[in-house]
Scaffold this motif. Structure first.
Motif, PDB file in Angstrom:
ATOM      1  N   THR A 106       0.833  -1.204   0.000  1.00 36.88           N
ATOM      2  CA  THR A 106       0.000   0.000   0.000  1.00 36.88           C
ATOM      3  C   THR A 106       0.867   1.254   0.000  1.00 36.88           C
ATOM      4  N   ALA A 107       1.990   1.223   0.721  1.00 38.70           N
ATOM      5  CA  ALA A 107       2.894   2.373   0.715  1.00 38.70           C
ATOM      6  C   ALA A 107       3.500   2.585  -0.675  1.00 38.70           C
ATOM      7  N   LEU A 108       3.889   1.487  -1.336  1.00 42.22           N
ATOM      8  CA  LEU A 108       4.401   1.574  -2.707  1.00 42.22           C
ATOM      9  C   LEU A 108       3.347   2.136  -3.645  1.00 42.22           C
ATOM     10  N   SER A 109       2.120   1.674  -3.478  1.00 39.76           N
ATOM     11  CA  SER A 109       1.029   2.144  -4.333  1.00 39.76           C
ATOM     12  C   SER A 109       0.793   3.633  -4.128  1.00 39.76           C
ATOM     13  N   GLU A 110       0.838   4.069  -2.862  1.00 43.18           N
ATOM     14  CA  GLU A 110       0.615   5.488  -2.586  1.00 43.18           C
ATOM     15  C   GLU A 110       1.738   6.342  -3.148  1.00 43.18           C
ATOM     16  N   SER A 111       2.982   5.897  -2.988  1.00 45.42           N
ATOM     17  CA  SER A 111       4.103   6.661  -3.524  1.00 45.42           C
ATOM     18  C   SER A 111       3.999   6.786  -5.046  1.00 45.42           C
ATOM     19  N   THR A 112       3.685   5.678  -5.717  1.00 47.85           N
ATOM     20  CA  THR A 112       3.556   5.694  -7.178  1.00 47.85           C
ATOM     21  C   THR A 112       2.393   6.578  -7.604  1.00 47.85           C
ATOM     22  N   LEU A 113       1.306   6.529  -6.855  1.00 48.87           N
ATOM     23  CA  LEU A 113       0.133   7.344  -7.180  1.00 48.87           C
ATOM     24  C   LEU A 113       0.420   8.827  -6.970  1.00 48.87           C
ATOM     25  N   LEU A 114       1.195   9.164  -5.954  1.00 51.45           N
ATOM     26  CA  LEU A 114       1.564  10.562  -5.732  1.00 51.45           C
ATOM     27  C   LEU A 114       2.414  11.099  -6.880  1.00 51.45           C
ATOM     28  N   VAL A 115       3.259  10.248  -7.454  1.00 51.75           N
ATOM     29  CA  VAL A 115       4.022  10.643  -8.650  1.00 51.75           C
ATOM     30  C   VAL A 115       3.065  10.927  -9.807  1.00 51.75           C
ATOM     31  N   ALA A 116       2.083  10.041  -9.983  1.00 46.56           N
ATOM     32  CA  ALA A 116       1.101  10.226 -11.055  1.00 46.56           C
ATOM     33  C   ALA A 116       0.301  11.508 -10.852  1.00 46.56           C
ATOM     34  N   MET A 117      -0.050  11.822  -9.618  1.00 49.08           N
ATOM     35  CA  MET A 117      -0.802  13.048  -9.338  1.00 49.08           C
ATOM     36  C   MET A 117       0.037  14.289  -9.615  1.00 49.08           C
ATOM     37  N   ALA A 118       1.329  14.228  -9.263  1.00 50.69           N
ATOM     38  CA  ALA A 118       2.210  15.359  -9.554  1.00 50.69           C
ATOM     39  C   ALA A 118       2.374  15.542 -11.062  1.00 50.69           C
ATOM     40  N   PHE A 119       2.512  14.429 -11.792  1.00 48.33           N
ATOM     41  CA  PHE A 119       2.644  14.503 -13.250  1.00 48.33           C
ATOM     42  C   PHE A 119       1.361  15.041 -13.888  1.00 48.33           C
ATOM     43  N   ASP A 120       0.215  14.655 -13.331  1.00 52.62           N
ATOM     44  CA  ASP A 120      -1.072  15.159 -13.813  1.00 52.62           C
ATOM     45  C   ASP A 120      -1.130  16.673 -13.703  1.00 52.62           C
ATOM     46  N   ARG A 121      -0.716  17.219 -12.560  1.00 53.99           N
ATOM     47  CA  ARG A 121      -0.731  18.672 -12.369  1.00 53.99           C
ATOM     48  C   ARG A 121       0.307  19.357 -13.258  1.00 53.99           C
ATOM     49  N   TYR A 122       1.454  18.704 -13.464  1.00 51.89           N
ATOM     50  CA  TYR A 122       2.499  19.271 -14.323  1.00 51.89           C
ATOM     51  C   TYR A 122       1.991  19.435 -15.757  1.00 51.89           C
ATOM     52  N   VAL A 123       1.387  18.400 -16.288  1.00 50.71           N
ATOM     53  CA  VAL A 123       0.871  18.476 -17.656  1.00 50.71           C
ATOM     54  C   VAL A 123      -0.273  19.483 -17.745  1.00 50.71           C
ATOM     55  N   ALA A 124      -1.164  19.483 -16.748  1.00 48.40           N
ATOM     56  CA  ALA A 124      -2.320  20.376 -16.774  1.00 48.40           C
ATOM     57  C   ALA A 124      -1.911  21.843 -16.769  1.00 48.40           C
ATOM     58  N   ILE A 125      -0.831  22.182 -16.050  1.00 50.10           N
ATOM     59  CA  ILE A 125      -0.428  23.582 -15.906  1.00 50.10           C
ATOM     60  C   ILE A 125       0.625  23.986 -16.926  1.00 50.10           C
ATOM     61  N   CYS A 126       1.604  23.130 -17.140  1.00 49.51           N
ATOM     62  CA  CYS A 126       2.718  23.490 -18.026  1.00 49.51           C
ATOM     63  C   CYS A 126       2.455  23.143 -19.491  1.00 49.51           C
ATOM     64  N   HIS A 127       1.643  22.129 -19.747  1.00 47.82           N
ATOM     65  CA  HIS A 127       1.330  21.717 -21.117  1.00 47.82           C
ATOM     66  C   HIS A 127      -0.172  21.433 -21.252  1.00 47.82           C
ATOM     67  N   PRO A 128      -1.000  22.454 -21.070  1.00 43.22           N
ATOM     68  CA  PRO A 128      -2.456  22.228 -21.027  1.00 43.22           C
ATOM     69  C   PRO A 128      -3.031  21.654 -22.323  1.00 43.22           C
ATOM     70  N   PHE A 129      -2.408  21.952 -23.467  1.00 47.63           N
ATOM     71  CA  PHE A 129      -2.941  21.454 -24.732  1.00 47.63           C
ATOM     72  C   PHE A 129      -2.655  19.965 -24.937  1.00 47.63           C
ATOM     73  N   ARG A 130      -1.778  19.414 -24.128  1.00 48.06           N
ATOM     74  CA  ARG A 130      -1.496  17.983 -24.197  1.00 48.06           C
ATOM     75  C   ARG A 130      -2.236  17.188 -23.115  1.00 48.06           C
ATOM     76  N   TYR A 131      -2.964  17.902 -22.286  1.00 43.52           N
ATOM     77  CA  TYR A 131      -3.584  17.241 -21.143  1.00 43.52           C
ATOM     78  C   TYR A 131      -4.601  16.185 -21.558  1.00 43.52           C
ATOM     79  N   HIS A 132      -5.235  16.397 -22.708  1.00 45.31           N
ATOM     80  CA  HIS A 132      -6.266  15.440 -23.153  1.00 45.31           C
ATOM     81  C   HIS A 132      -5.670  14.066 -23.458  1.00 45.31           C
ATOM     82  N   ARG A 133      -4.354  14.006 -23.639  1.00 45.28           N
ATOM     83  CA  ARG A 133      -3.717  12.714 -23.918  1.00 45.28           C
ATOM     84  C   ARG A 133      -3.627  11.837 -22.670  1.00 45.28           C
TER      85      ARG A 133
END
Length: 315
Positions: A106-133
């Motif tokens: 569960t700790a591994l899953s949470e750490s990996t998911l937190l990376v995915a959440m950070a990447f989600d925000r990165y794409v949404a803010i820094c590359h919004p036109f690619r977010y739909h991918r």
């Protein structure tokens, strides 16, 4: 006496330090915490499912985080409740290794998911036109693949621990089973598991925290060099919420790791505080942090309370 030909098959968990004679009080306290974990995370998942405005990748990932917190609570607290209800702190070697494996999964899953959440925000803010991918199936496939690979390594560690020889004390200085506490009690048979566990912990924590740090560095740099649009301000507010959760998770995980590298420096009380923060209170803090700081979740919750109040007045 020669201890080389036998091994402990049961261990005694410390539980709450100096908790002797207070079994009922401790049982009720853990029961309240357990119910709070189920209610808080269940509410987050229900709100995201029923509110159409939150049917987006960011909130689906948050829903998965709530699910992971429920699983983490179920891995540790029911065993504690059973021990204090029966007034027996015994746990078998196999059950101990199994609990350790699921805690780390569960700790591994949470750490990996937190990376995915950070990447989600990165794409949404820094590359919004690619977010739909970024789609949920793609993200889940990536997260699931990474978690499965990492979990297979810790499955090997758990199996190796069940074959080690334990001829020292069978007293585990913690309220749940983890690698550091269990491996310290072994006389032999932990070399292979040590070779896997400690480097793997470093190779997981460092890349994950580095990727998250890089994502938020790019996000805040992009925000500083652009105008203050409402959408960008809202996204940055979400990022600060994520950072609160990240600090809680990685700080408690770091202390948990360091404590078993230099155990003499830390008291049993501090071991307990870090343990309950990492595996028991964190599943409560996460939904509270998101519920308070995320406007959509807070408004959906107030809306839900309003519907219940209207229904109660109408009846």
């Amino acid at each position: 006496m020669n201890h080389s030909n036998w091994s402990h098959v049961e261990f005694i968990l410390q539980g709450v330090p100096n908790g002797d004679g207070h079994h009922l009080v401790i049982f009720l306290a853990f029961m309240i915490v357990y119910i709070a974990i189920l209610l808080a995370n269940g509410t987050i998942m229900y709100l995201i499912k029923t509110e159409p405005r939150m049917h987006s990748l960011m909130y689906y990932l948050l829903c998965l985080l709530a699910l992971i917190d429920v699983v983490l609570g179920n891995v540790t607290i029911p065993k504690l409740l059973a021990m204090y209800l029966s007034r027996s702190m015994l746990i078998s070697l196999e059950a101990c290794a199994t609990q350790m494996f699921f805690v780390y999964c569960t700790a591994l899953s949470e750490s990996t998911l937190l990376v995915a959440m950070a990447f989600d925000r990165y794409v949404a803010i820094c590359h919004p036109f690619r977010y739909h991918r970024l789609t949920l199936p793609r993200v889940l496939l990536a997260v699931g693949g990474v978690v499965l690979l990492r979990a297979s390594c810790f499955a090997a560690v758990a199996a190796l621990l069940t074959r080690a020889t334990y001829c020292q004390s069978n007293y585990i200085q913690n309220c749940y089973c983890n690698y550091g506490a269990l491996s310290q009690l072994a006389c032999s048979g932990t070399l292979a598991s040590d070779v896997i566990t400690y480097p793997l912990s470093f190779l997981i924590t460092l890349p994950d925290s580095s990727l998250i740090g890089y994502s938020y560095f790019k996000i805040f740099r992009a925000a500083a060099s652009s105008g203050r649009g409402e959408a960008r301000t809202k996204a940055l507010h979400t990022c600060t919420t994520h950072i609160c959760v990240l600090l809680l998770f990685y700080t408690s995980a770091l202390f948990e790791f360091v404590m078993y590298l230099v155990p003499a420096l830390f008291s049993s009380e501090l071991h307990f505080v870090v343990a309950v923060t990492f595996v028991i209170f964190q599943p409560i803090f996460n939904p509270v942090i998101y519920g308070v700081r995320t406007t959509e979740i807070r408004n959906a919750f107030l809306k839900l309370l309003g519907r219940k109040r209207i229904a109660a007045d109408g009846s």
